[in-house]
Scaffold this motif. Structure first.
Motif, PDB file in Angstrom:
ATOM      1  N   GLY A  54      49.338 -31.234  42.223  1.00 44.66           N
ATOM      2  CA  GLY A  54      47.876 -31.287  42.212  1.00 44.66           C
ATOM      3  C   GLY A  54      47.363 -32.698  42.458  1.00 44.66           C
ATOM      4  N   ARG A  55      48.040 -33.662  41.881  1.00 41.10           N
ATOM      5  CA  ARG A  55      47.631 -35.063  42.069  1.00 41.10           C
ATOM      6  C   ARG A  55      47.784 -35.472  43.536  1.00 41.10           C
ATOM      7  N   PHE A  56      48.931 -35.155  44.122  1.00 38.63           N
ATOM      8  CA  PHE A  56      49.149 -35.480  45.536  1.00 38.63           C
ATOM      9  C   PHE A  56      48.163 -34.731  46.431  1.00 38.63           C
ATOM     10  N   GLY A  57      47.827 -33.488  46.048  1.00 45.45           N
ATOM     11  CA  GLY A  57      46.892 -32.704  46.844  1.00 45.45           C
ATOM     12  C   GLY A  57      45.526 -33.357  46.934  1.00 45.45           C
ATOM     13  N   ASP A  58      45.039 -33.912  45.808  1.00 40.45           N
ATOM     14  CA  ASP A  58      43.733 -34.574  45.787  1.00 40.45           C
ATOM     15  C   ASP A  58      43.785 -35.967  46.392  1.00 40.45           C
ATOM     16  N   LEU A  59      44.857 -36.716  46.118  1.00 41.55           N
ATOM     17  CA  LEU A  59      44.903 -38.123  46.503  1.00 41.55           C
ATOM     18  C   LEU A  59      45.523 -38.364  47.879  1.00 41.55           C
ATOM     19  N   TRP A  60      46.465 -37.540  48.300  1.00 41.95           N
ATOM     20  CA  TRP A  60      47.126 -37.697  49.593  1.00 41.95           C
ATOM     21  C   TRP A  60      46.506 -36.772  50.634  1.00 41.95           C
ATOM     22  N   GLY A  61      46.272 -35.518  50.255  1.00 42.02           N
ATOM     23  CA  GLY A  61      45.696 -34.538  51.165  1.00 42.02           C
ATOM     24  C   GLY A  61      46.361 -33.183  50.986  1.00 42.02           C
ATOM     25  N   ARG A  62      45.589 -32.127  51.130  1.00 42.54           N
ATOM     26  CA  ARG A  62      46.117 -30.777  50.912  1.00 42.54           C
ATOM     27  C   ARG A  62      46.911 -30.265  52.103  1.00 42.54           C
ATOM     28  N   ARG A  63      46.495 -30.632  53.316  1.00 46.33           N
ATOM     29  CA  ARG A  63      47.209 -30.172  54.513  1.00 46.33           C
ATOM     30  C   ARG A  63      48.670 -30.626  54.528  1.00 46.33           C
ATOM     31  N   PRO A  64      48.971 -31.929  54.373  1.00 41.59           N
ATOM     32  CA  PRO A  64      50.379 -32.339  54.374  1.00 41.59           C
ATOM     33  C   PRO A  64      51.185 -31.746  53.225  1.00 41.59           C
ATOM     34  N   MET A  65      50.541 -31.559  52.072  1.00 40.11           N
ATOM     35  CA  MET A  65      51.259 -30.956  50.947  1.00 40.11           C
ATOM     36  C   MET A  65      51.641 -29.513  51.238  1.00 40.11           C
ATOM     37  N   MET A  66      50.795 -28.786  51.968  1.00 45.76           N
ATOM     38  CA  MET A  66      51.124 -27.403  52.314  1.00 45.76           C
ATOM     39  C   MET A  66      52.261 -27.328  53.326  1.00 45.76           C
ATOM     40  N   VAL A  67      52.355 -28.313  54.209  1.00 49.71           N
ATOM     41  CA  VAL A  67      53.501 -28.356  55.127  1.00 49.71           C
ATOM     42  C   VAL A  67      54.782 -28.552  54.328  1.00 49.71           C
ATOM     43  N   VAL A  68      54.742 -29.460  53.341  1.00 48.33           N
ATOM     44  CA  VAL A  68      55.897 -29.681  52.463  1.00 48.33           C
ATOM     45  C   VAL A  68      56.255 -28.390  51.737  1.00 48.33           C
ATOM     46  N   PHE A  69      55.230 -27.653  51.289  1.00 48.24           N
ATOM     47  CA  PHE A  69      55.473 -26.386  50.589  1.00 48.24           C
ATOM     48  C   PHE A  69      56.253 -25.402  51.459  1.00 48.24           C
ATOM     49  N   PHE A  70      55.739 -25.101  52.643  1.00 50.59           N
ATOM     50  CA  PHE A  70      56.366 -24.092  53.498  1.00 50.59           C
ATOM     51  C   PHE A  70      57.808 -24.456  53.848  1.00 50.59           C
ATOM     52  N   VAL A  71      58.007 -25.673  54.303  1.00 50.39           N
ATOM     53  CA  VAL A  71      59.339 -26.089  54.732  1.00 50.39           C
ATOM     54  C   VAL A  71      60.272 -26.238  53.531  1.00 50.39           C
ATOM     55  N   ILE A 112      53.803 -26.256  44.438  1.00 51.35           N
ATOM     56  CA  ILE A 112      52.768 -26.870  45.272  1.00 51.35           C
ATOM     57  C   ILE A 112      51.625 -25.902  45.555  1.00 51.35           C
ATOM     58  N   TYR A 113      51.935 -24.619  45.746  1.00 52.52           N
ATOM     59  CA  TYR A 113      50.934 -23.719  46.318  1.00 52.52           C
ATOM     60  C   TYR A 113      49.659 -23.592  45.482  1.00 52.52           C
ATOM     61  N   HIS A 114      49.765 -23.213  44.218  1.00 51.25           N
ATOM     62  CA  HIS A 114      48.563 -22.882  43.438  1.00 51.25           C
ATOM     63  C   HIS A 114      47.589 -24.047  43.253  1.00 51.25           C
ATOM     64  N   PRO A 115      48.050 -25.249  42.887  1.00 49.25           N
ATOM     65  CA  PRO A 115      47.080 -26.334  42.737  1.00 49.25           C
ATOM     66  C   PRO A 115      46.596 -26.926  44.056  1.00 49.25           C
ATOM     67  N   VAL A 116      47.257 -26.607  45.161  1.00 46.75           N
ATOM     68  CA  VAL A 116      46.884 -27.184  46.452  1.00 46.75           C
ATOM     69  C   VAL A 116      46.344 -26.136  47.422  1.00 46.75           C
ATOM     70  N   GLY A 117      47.063 -25.036  47.587  1.00 51.74           N
ATOM     71  CA  GLY A 117      46.684 -24.022  48.569  1.00 51.74           C
ATOM     72  C   GLY A 117      45.390 -23.302  48.235  1.00 51.74           C
ATOM     73  N   ILE A 118      45.198 -22.931  46.962  1.00 50.55           N
ATOM     74  CA  ILE A 118      43.982 -22.197  46.585  1.00 50.55           C
ATOM     75  C   ILE A 118      42.734 -23.089  46.666  1.00 50.55           C
ATOM     76  N   PRO A 119      42.761 -24.326  46.117  1.00 56.45           N
ATOM     77  CA  PRO A 119      41.597 -25.199  46.325  1.00 56.45           C
ATOM     78  C   PRO A 119      41.302 -25.453  47.801  1.00 56.45           C
ATOM     79  N   MET A 120      42.336 -25.539  48.629  1.00 53.66           N
ATOM     80  CA  MET A 120      42.125 -25.722  50.067  1.00 53.66           C
ATOM     81  C   MET A 120      41.449 -24.501  50.669  1.00 53.66           C
ATOM     82  N   LEU A 121      41.857 -23.322  50.228  1.00 53.84           N
ATOM     83  CA  LEU A 121      41.323 -22.075  50.778  1.00 53.84           C
ATOM     84  C   LEU A 121      39.857 -21.873  50.418  1.00 53.84           C
ATOM     85  N   VAL A 122      39.456 -22.214  49.184  1.00 48.81           N
ATOM     86  CA  VAL A 122      38.090 -21.931  48.733  1.00 48.81           C
ATOM     87  C   VAL A 122      37.106 -23.059  49.037  1.00 48.81           C
TER      88      VAL A 122
END
Length: 399
Positions: A62-79, A110-120
């Motif tokens: 969640g911290r990386f999602g807000d401070l680094w960015g949600r898009r790159p964190m989701m790439v890390v998630f999938f791979v 990674i998904y719940h704290p990053v993917g859902i805030p990105m989606l909504v």
């Protein structure tokens, strides 16, 4: 707002997130046999690191999602989750399995704290978006039962981890190409003033955390034991993992449709009475299931799983309603770290509880867990129904 491809991949990510965490629950009997263990219950504790890391990893995610960015964190998630799943297929002992499952948990966190805030982000009807996303996640639960059962039957348990692993890596590449690059990380954006509708932020966080903990515990108890539980209720089908997997996939698919209903209602109905109604349905279904066998149990299982899945969107809806987008990933991460970390104990308890006292005792533990949720939800203050987009908001009533 996101393009259609990004939306689809974000929802696919939720499905994969839950699927990867539950492949083991369907394959555990086959894995135990392959590793030379006499009972599947003895292997269950080795999956606990996955659920523990799933919760613990939510905080840094969640911290990386807000401070680094949600898009790159989701790439890390999938791979990351795809490669971790492939690693599970290469294990040859319970210890190796446990380490690889922990890697799945780290990536899954990674998904719940990053993917859902990105989606909504920027959504006018967040309840519907969350409900649709919840449906996708629970279809992943259904796939974990149905697809895994088929892969085990025809190709062995190792391929049950390899096939979705490859799919996830490919989805990560597609997401990197399709998702719009962020102009700045969410935390760098100016926060908007929000209304808490009669609740202090401390109380919001407390209720969300406790309700999420009991709800996640119930989710883990049910989804991680349902395959073996259903097998015990249909002894004549117990030797065919594909048929049990299909029956369970039907349960999850039917129950998942409740996510859409709840999502729609969250956008139009006051939160507290809606949440309480869902939890009461949980209690009813579980109590009936505690004394049922065969097809009566199957119907009760559909009811309590529909209510368990139906409770999932509420904490995410509270985050959207009461927390600014600039810090949603961090707030979600804090909530999920406590909730999912504590609920990982449920997975560890399944084997010992069933081994010592049987599935009946496990169901009553689930009843007690649901009652905790009921008590916590009752502490919510009364709040008005959400206003339609563009409609002027009225002052929130007191308790």
């Amino acid at each position: 707002m996101h393009n259609l491809t990004t939306r689809l991949l974000l929802n696919l990510g939720h499905a994969l997130d839950h699927m990867f965490l539950l492949i083991f629950a369907t394959a555990v009997t086959s894995i135990a046999r392959d590793f030379g263990l006499a009972r599947w219950e003895d292997l269950m504790p080795y999956s606990v690191p996955a659920f523990f890391c799933f919760g613990l990893g939510s905080l840094p995610a969640g911290r990386f999602g807000d401070l680094w960015g949600r898009r790159p964190m989701m790439v890390v998630f999938f791979v990351g989750i795809g490669l971790a799943s492939i690693a599970v297929s290469l294990t040859a002992s319970p210890l190796q399995l446990s380490i690889a499952m922990a890697l799945i948990g780290c990536a899954a966190s990674i998904y719940h704290p990053v993917g859902i805030p990105m989606l909504v982000q920027g959504e006018q009807r967040p309840g519907w978006v969350i409900g649709l996303n919840g449906l996708a996640g629970n279809l992943g639960v259904a796939a974990a039962a149905g697809v895994t059962g088929l892969l085990i039957k025809y190709f062995g348990w190792r391929m049950a981890f390899v096939v979705p692993g490859v799919i996830s890596v490919l989805a990560g590449i597609a997401f990197a190409l399709a998702a719009t690059r962020e102009h700045s990380a969410p935390a760098k954006k100016k926060a908007a003033a929000g209304e808490h509708q009669g609740m202090s932020m401390a109380k919001v966080l407390f209720i969300m955390t406790v309700a999420a903990t009991s709800g996640s515990t119930l989710f883990n108890f049910s989804t991680s034991s349902n395959f073996e539980l259903l097998s015990s209720k249909f002894a004549d089908l117990a030797s065919d993992p594909a048929q049990i997997g299909l029956l369970l996939a039907i349960v999850y698919t039917i129950a998942s449709l409740n996510q859409l209903v709840i999502g729609r209602l969250i956008d139009t109905v006051a939160l507290k009475p809606l949440y309480i109604s869902v939890v009461v349905l949980q209690l009813f279904g579980l109590i009936v299931a505690s004394g049922a066998e065969g097809w009566l149990f199957y119907v009760a299982q559909i009811v309590f799983m529909a209510a368990i899945f139906g409770a999932i969107p509420f904490t995410d809806a509270m985050v959207v309603r009461f927390v600014d987008d600039a810090m949603r990933s961090r707030v979600s991460g804090m909530r999920l770290t406590v909730a999912l970390g504590a609920s990982s104990l449920a997975v560890w308890l399944i084997g010992p509880v069933v081994k010592q006292a049987g599935f009946g005792a496990l169901i009553w533990v689930m009843v007690a867990t649901s009652f905790v949720t009921f008590m916590v939800v009752n502490t919510l203050p009364k709040t008005p129904a959400p206003k339609a987009p563009g409609e002027a908001a009225s002052p929130a009533p007191g308790k």
